[in-house]
Scaffold this motif. Sequence first.
Motif, PDB file in Angstrom:
ATOM      1  N   UNK A  20       0.754  -0.840  -0.090  1.00 16.23           N
ATOM      2  CA  UNK A  20      -0.275  -0.001  -0.227  1.00 16.23           C
ATOM      3  C   UNK A  20       1.419   1.138  -0.058  1.00 16.23           C
ATOM      4  N   UNK A  21       0.193   2.224   0.106  1.00 22.43           N
ATOM      5  CA  UNK A  21       1.066   3.826  -0.067  1.00 22.43           C
ATOM      6  C   UNK A  21       0.152   4.862   0.376  1.00 22.43           C
ATOM      7  N   UNK A  22       0.825   5.259   1.193  1.00 22.84           N
ATOM      8  CA  UNK A  22      -0.128   6.982   1.734  1.00 22.84           C
ATOM      9  C   UNK A  22       1.282   8.281   1.746  1.00 22.84           C
ATOM     10  N   UNK A  23      -0.413   9.127   1.547  1.00 25.22           N
ATOM     11  CA  UNK A  23       0.286  10.261   0.396  1.00 25.22           C
ATOM     12  C   UNK A  23      -0.075  11.715   1.772  1.00 25.22           C
ATOM     13  N   UNK A  24       0.229  12.324   1.919  1.00 25.36           N
ATOM     14  CA  UNK A  24       0.913  13.405   2.767  1.00 25.36           C
ATOM     15  C   UNK A  24       1.617  15.014   2.662  1.00 25.36           C
ATOM     16  N   UNK A  25       1.158  15.665   3.163  1.00 27.18           N
ATOM     17  CA  UNK A  25       1.982  16.689   3.287  1.00 27.18           C
ATOM     18  C   UNK A  25       2.773  18.165   4.179  1.00 27.18           C
ATOM     19  N   UNK A  26       4.224  18.092   4.640  1.00 27.71           N
ATOM     20  CA  UNK A  26       4.313  18.707   5.650  1.00 27.71           C
ATOM     21  C   UNK A  26       5.205  19.477   4.391  1.00 27.71           C
ATOM     22  N   UNK A  27       4.883  21.257   5.247  1.00 29.02           N
ATOM     23  CA  UNK A  27       6.055  22.492   5.222  1.00 29.02           C
ATOM     24  C   UNK A  27       5.844  22.480   3.139  1.00 29.02           C
ATOM     25  N   UNK A  28       4.991  22.336   2.310  1.00 26.63           N
ATOM     26  CA  UNK A  28       5.282  22.612   1.111  1.00 26.63           C
ATOM     27  C   UNK A  28       5.851  21.222   0.487  1.00 26.63           C
ATOM     28  N   UNK A  29       5.858  20.275   1.594  1.00 26.46           N
ATOM     29  CA  UNK A  29       6.585  19.241   0.578  1.00 26.46           C
ATOM     30  C   UNK A  29       5.485  17.835   0.611  1.00 26.46           C
ATOM     31  N   UNK A  30       4.679  17.059  -0.240  1.00 25.12           N
ATOM     32  CA  UNK A  30       4.422  16.184  -0.711  1.00 25.12           C
ATOM     33  C   UNK A  30       5.119  15.292  -0.652  1.00 25.12           C
ATOM     34  N   UNK A  31       4.330  14.403   0.849  1.00 27.80           N
ATOM     35  CA  UNK A  31       5.435  12.940   0.845  1.00 27.80           C
ATOM     36  C   UNK A  31       5.073  11.904   0.595  1.00 27.80           C
ATOM     37  N   UNK A  32       5.313  10.882  -0.058  1.00 26.90           N
ATOM     38  CA  UNK A  32       4.508   9.353  -0.628  1.00 26.90           C
ATOM     39  C   UNK A  32       5.908   9.038   0.273  1.00 26.90           C
ATOM     40  N   UNK A  33       5.080   7.557   0.948  1.00 24.08           N
ATOM     41  CA  UNK A  33       5.161   6.332   1.775  1.00 24.08           C
ATOM     42  C   UNK A  33       5.024   4.930   1.230  1.00 24.08           C
ATOM     43  N   UNK A  34       6.006   4.445  -0.005  1.00 25.66           N
ATOM     44  CA  UNK A  34       5.470   3.314   0.029  1.00 25.66           C
ATOM     45  C   UNK A  34       5.992   2.006   1.119  1.00 25.66           C
ATOM     46  N   UNK A  35       5.067   1.246   1.384  1.00 23.04           N
ATOM     47  CA  UNK A  35       4.899  -0.021   2.318  1.00 23.04           C
ATOM     48  C   UNK A  35       4.635  -1.183   1.228  1.00 23.04           C
ATOM     49  N   UNK A  36       6.300  -2.354   1.716  1.00 22.40           N
ATOM     50  CA  UNK A  36       6.272  -3.004   1.393  1.00 22.40           C
ATOM     51  C   UNK A  36       6.043  -4.310   1.675  1.00 22.40           C
TER      52      UNK A  36
END
Length: 127
Positions: A20-36
């Motif tokens: 699965x994956x998660x997508x969120x934003x922190x301080x004008x930066x998008x962070x894509x977290x990929x879980x394997x």
Amino acid sequence: MSKHEALTRMGVQNPDEIARYELYSVDRTDILRIIYDRQKGSFLPVTRKYRFPQLKKSTLVDSGTRETRVLFESSAELRAAVAELDGLMKQRKTTSVGKEALVSEVRLLEEEVAARINHIKSLLDQM
């Protein structure tokens, strides 16, 4: 080139192991977290984070006063990666639904064959 070009450019080597994956934003930066979903004993990381700076874009709000507003939007690279991840998740979901349906059909077939065998045995006992 592979069918997962954006993920390959990011350095993802095993897209089939993505759970699965998660997508969120922190301080004008998008962070894509990929879980394997890794094999037991694997030395590869279970999660990886990718950071994408949001793009600054000025848009004209009122042409009479020439007033502009600053907007931030996701990068094209992030949008392409999320589209590929969505495709992977959708494909995996339809595959698992298809597998569940086939397992159910096999179970029903086994029950029918067992019932038919019992019926034939009872006919043999009556002879």
